[in-house]
Write a protein that holds these residues in place. Structure first.
Motif, PDB file in Angstrom:
ATOM      1  N   GLU A  83       0.903  -1.569   0.320  1.00 49.13           N
ATOM      2  CA  GLU A  83       0.146  -0.147  -0.137  1.00 49.13           C
ATOM      3  C   GLU A  83       1.070   0.995   0.386  1.00 49.13           C
ATOM      4  N   ALA A  84       2.084   1.167   0.398  1.00 49.69           N
ATOM      5  CA  ALA A  84       3.006   1.839   1.029  1.00 49.69           C
ATOM      6  C   ALA A  84       3.395   2.521  -0.739  1.00 49.69           C
ATOM      7  N   ARG A  85       4.307   1.877  -1.439  1.00 52.64           N
ATOM      8  CA  ARG A  85       4.479   1.605  -2.555  1.00 52.64           C
ATOM      9  C   ARG A  85       3.005   2.211  -3.601  1.00 52.64           C
ATOM     10  N   LYS A  86       2.229   1.995  -3.612  1.00 52.52           N
ATOM     11  CA  LYS A  86       1.064   2.474  -4.494  1.00 52.52           C
ATOM     12  C   LYS A  86       0.548   4.180  -4.375  1.00 52.52           C
ATOM     13  N   ASN A  87       1.332   4.208  -2.813  1.00 57.90           N
ATOM     14  CA  ASN A  87       1.180   5.768  -2.635  1.00 57.90           C
ATOM     15  C   ASN A  87       1.721   6.636  -2.385  1.00 57.90           C
ATOM     16  N   GLY A  88       3.361   6.255  -2.926  1.00 61.77           N
ATOM     17  CA  GLY A  88       4.228   7.027  -3.298  1.00 61.77           C
ATOM     18  C   GLY A  88       4.944   7.098  -1.494  1.00 61.77           C
ATOM     19  N   ALA A  89       4.458   5.830  -0.409  1.00 58.65           N
ATOM     20  CA  ALA A  89       5.344   6.276   0.234  1.00 58.65           C
ATOM     21  C   ALA A  89       6.538   5.101   0.729  1.00 58.65           C
ATOM     22  N   ASN A  90       7.983   5.755   1.831  1.00 58.86           N
ATOM     23  CA  ASN A  90       8.678   4.687   1.948  1.00 58.86           C
ATOM     24  C   ASN A  90       8.434   4.220   2.729  1.00 58.86           C
ATOM     25  N   ILE A  91       8.244   4.773   4.102  1.00 59.24           N
ATOM     26  CA  ILE A  91       8.378   4.672   5.591  1.00 59.24           C
ATOM     27  C   ILE A  91       6.914   3.935   5.502  1.00 59.24           C
ATOM     28  N   VAL A  92       6.671   2.901   6.906  1.00 53.98           N
ATOM     29  CA  VAL A  92       5.803   2.318   7.374  1.00 53.98           C
ATOM     30  C   VAL A  92       5.996   2.569   8.595  1.00 53.98           C
ATOM     31  N   LYS A  93       5.447   3.223   8.954  1.00 55.72           N
ATOM     32  CA  LYS A  93       5.433   3.365  10.555  1.00 55.72           C
ATOM     33  C   LYS A  93       4.623   2.294  11.676  1.00 55.72           C
ATOM     34  N   VAL A  94       4.715   1.797  12.195  1.00 56.28           N
ATOM     35  CA  VAL A  94       3.470   0.952  13.298  1.00 56.28           C
ATOM     36  C   VAL A  94       3.383   2.190  14.449  1.00 56.28           C
ATOM     37  N   LEU A  95       2.284   2.625  15.074  1.00 58.01           N
ATOM     38  CA  LEU A  95       2.088   3.173  15.681  1.00 58.01           C
ATOM     39  C   LEU A  95       1.496   2.380  17.009  1.00 58.01           C
ATOM     40  N   ASP A  96       0.277   0.993  16.694  1.00 53.45           N
ATOM     41  CA  ASP A  96      -0.160   0.597  17.653  1.00 53.45           C
ATOM     42  C   ASP A  96      -0.231  -0.739  17.146  1.00 53.45           C
ATOM     43  N   LYS A  97       0.000  -1.894  18.167  1.00 51.15           N
ATOM     44  CA  LYS A  97       0.472  -3.362  17.623  1.00 51.15           C
ATOM     45  C   LYS A  97      -0.464  -3.879  19.169  1.00 51.15           C
ATOM     46  N   LYS A  98      -1.336  -4.293  18.702  1.00 48.52           N
ATOM     47  CA  LYS A  98      -1.949  -5.301  19.625  1.00 48.52           C
ATOM     48  C   LYS A  98      -1.802  -6.738  18.866  1.00 48.52           C
ATOM     49  N   LYS A  99      -1.366  -7.128  20.211  1.00 48.92           N
ATOM     50  CA  LYS A  99      -1.293  -9.111  19.201  1.00 48.92           C
ATOM     51  C   LYS A  99      -2.773  -9.499  19.715  1.00 48.92           C
ATOM     52  N   PRO A 100      -2.713 -11.084  18.669  1.00 49.73           N
ATOM     53  CA  PRO A 100      -3.035 -11.932  18.439  1.00 49.73           C
ATOM     54  C   PRO A 100      -3.547 -12.813  20.484  1.00 49.73           C
ATOM     55  N   ASP A 101      -5.111 -12.686  20.580  1.00 49.80           N
ATOM     56  CA  ASP A 101      -5.337 -13.221  22.156  1.00 49.80           C
ATOM     57  C   ASP A 101      -6.448 -13.622  22.026  1.00 49.80           C
ATOM     58  N   LEU A 102      -7.340 -13.494  22.913  1.00 44.84           N
ATOM     59  CA  LEU A 102      -8.807 -14.582  23.249  1.00 44.84           C
ATOM     60  C   LEU A 102      -9.100 -13.981  22.598  1.00 44.84           C
ATOM     61  N   TRP A 103      -9.823 -12.942  21.660  1.00 49.07           N
ATOM     62  CA  TRP A 103     -10.371 -12.321  21.349  1.00 49.07           C
ATOM     63  C   TRP A 103     -10.641 -12.403  19.873  1.00 49.07           C
ATOM     64  N   SER A 104      -9.286 -12.463  19.710  1.00 47.68           N
ATOM     65  CA  SER A 104      -8.341 -12.351  18.092  1.00 47.68           C
ATOM     66  C   SER A 104      -7.666 -13.633  17.731  1.00 47.68           C
ATOM     67  N   SER A 105      -7.541 -14.216  16.887  1.00 43.90           N
ATOM     68  CA  SER A 105      -6.326 -14.749  16.656  1.00 43.90           C
ATOM     69  C   SER A 105      -4.997 -13.880  15.258  1.00 43.90           C
ATOM     70  N   CYS A 106      -6.102 -12.843  15.144  1.00 45.61           N
ATOM     71  CA  CYS A 106      -5.083 -11.539  14.433  1.00 45.61           C
ATOM     72  C   CYS A 106      -5.054 -10.331  14.993  1.00 45.61           C
ATOM     73  N   TYR A 107      -3.195  -9.506  14.246  1.00 49.86           N
ATOM     74  CA  TYR A 107      -2.861  -8.837  14.554  1.00 49.86           C
ATOM     75  C   TYR A 107      -3.502  -7.446  14.276  1.00 49.86           C
ATOM     76  N   ARG A 108      -3.892  -6.716  15.505  1.00 50.99           N
ATOM     77  CA  ARG A 108      -4.937  -5.818  14.674  1.00 50.99           C
ATOM     78  C   ARG A 108      -3.009  -4.206  14.891  1.00 50.99           C
ATOM     79  N   LEU A 109      -3.248  -3.453  13.599  1.00 48.40           N
ATOM     80  CA  LEU A 109      -2.206  -2.596  13.816  1.00 48.40           C
ATOM     81  C   LEU A 109      -3.082  -1.484  13.707  1.00 48.40           C
ATOM     82  N   LYS A 110      -1.886  -0.381  14.131  1.00 48.34           N
ATOM     83  CA  LYS A 110      -2.587   1.608  12.748  1.00 48.34           C
ATOM     84  C   LYS A 110      -1.480   1.167  13.073  1.00 48.34           C
ATOM     85  N   ILE A 111      -1.265   2.052  11.613  1.00 49.44           N
ATOM     86  CA  ILE A 111       0.216   2.764  10.963  1.00 49.44           C
ATOM     87  C   ILE A 111       0.122   4.099   9.962  1.00 49.44           C
ATOM     88  N   ASP A 112       1.266   4.427  10.080  1.00 42.05           N
ATOM     89  CA  ASP A 112       0.932   5.496   8.944  1.00 42.05           C
ATOM     90  C   ASP A 112       2.501   5.741   8.209  1.00 42.05           C
TER      91      ASP A 112
END
Length: 131
Positions: A83-112
């Protein structure tokens, strides 16, 4: 018979689309698309952004759709890099990361996403590991 075919088709479509994580995006300042050979730095939470020459391109949010598969950290970071490449960004910065837990088997990420007018290879970054 036609009704049964339509129902089967609908179930198949829902099955395929519900397996991927939900991605929401907001691109406030898209830049010219990057080529596949241009470096995109992946900065995790503990990595710092450069202090100068940054343009914020947009934001990504990865969430669990309820039946998501292929939502490991590496997989989501690969999608974010694309997605970054498609929109001309060359830095992907993770702001918030929720690891898999009892409620979700997926990572949940907020990225700039940022366009950096400097050498991204000099940035400390997360290295994707082969799953």
């Amino acid at each position: 018979m036609k009704q049964m075919t339509k129902i089967l088709f609908l179930i198949t479509v829902i099955g395929f689309t519900s397996c991927s994580p939900k991605i929401s995006s907001n691109f406030t300042n898209p830049q010219p698309k990057l080529s596949m050979d241009e470096n995109v730095a992946l900065l995790d939470i503990e990595h710092n952004l450069p202090e100068n020459n940054l343009i914020k391109v947009g934001e990504l949010r990865f969430q669990d759709s309820g039946f998501s598969t292929d939502c490991s950290f590496n997989s989501l970071m690969t999608q974010a890099r694309n997605e970054a490449r498609k929109n001309g960004a060359n830095i992907v910065k993770v702001l918030d990361k929720k690891k898999p837990d009892l409620w979700s088997s997926c990572y949940r990420l907020k990225i700039d996403l940022y366009k950096y007018n400097g050498d991204t290879s000099s940035l400390p970054q997360y290295e994707l590991k082969l799953d």
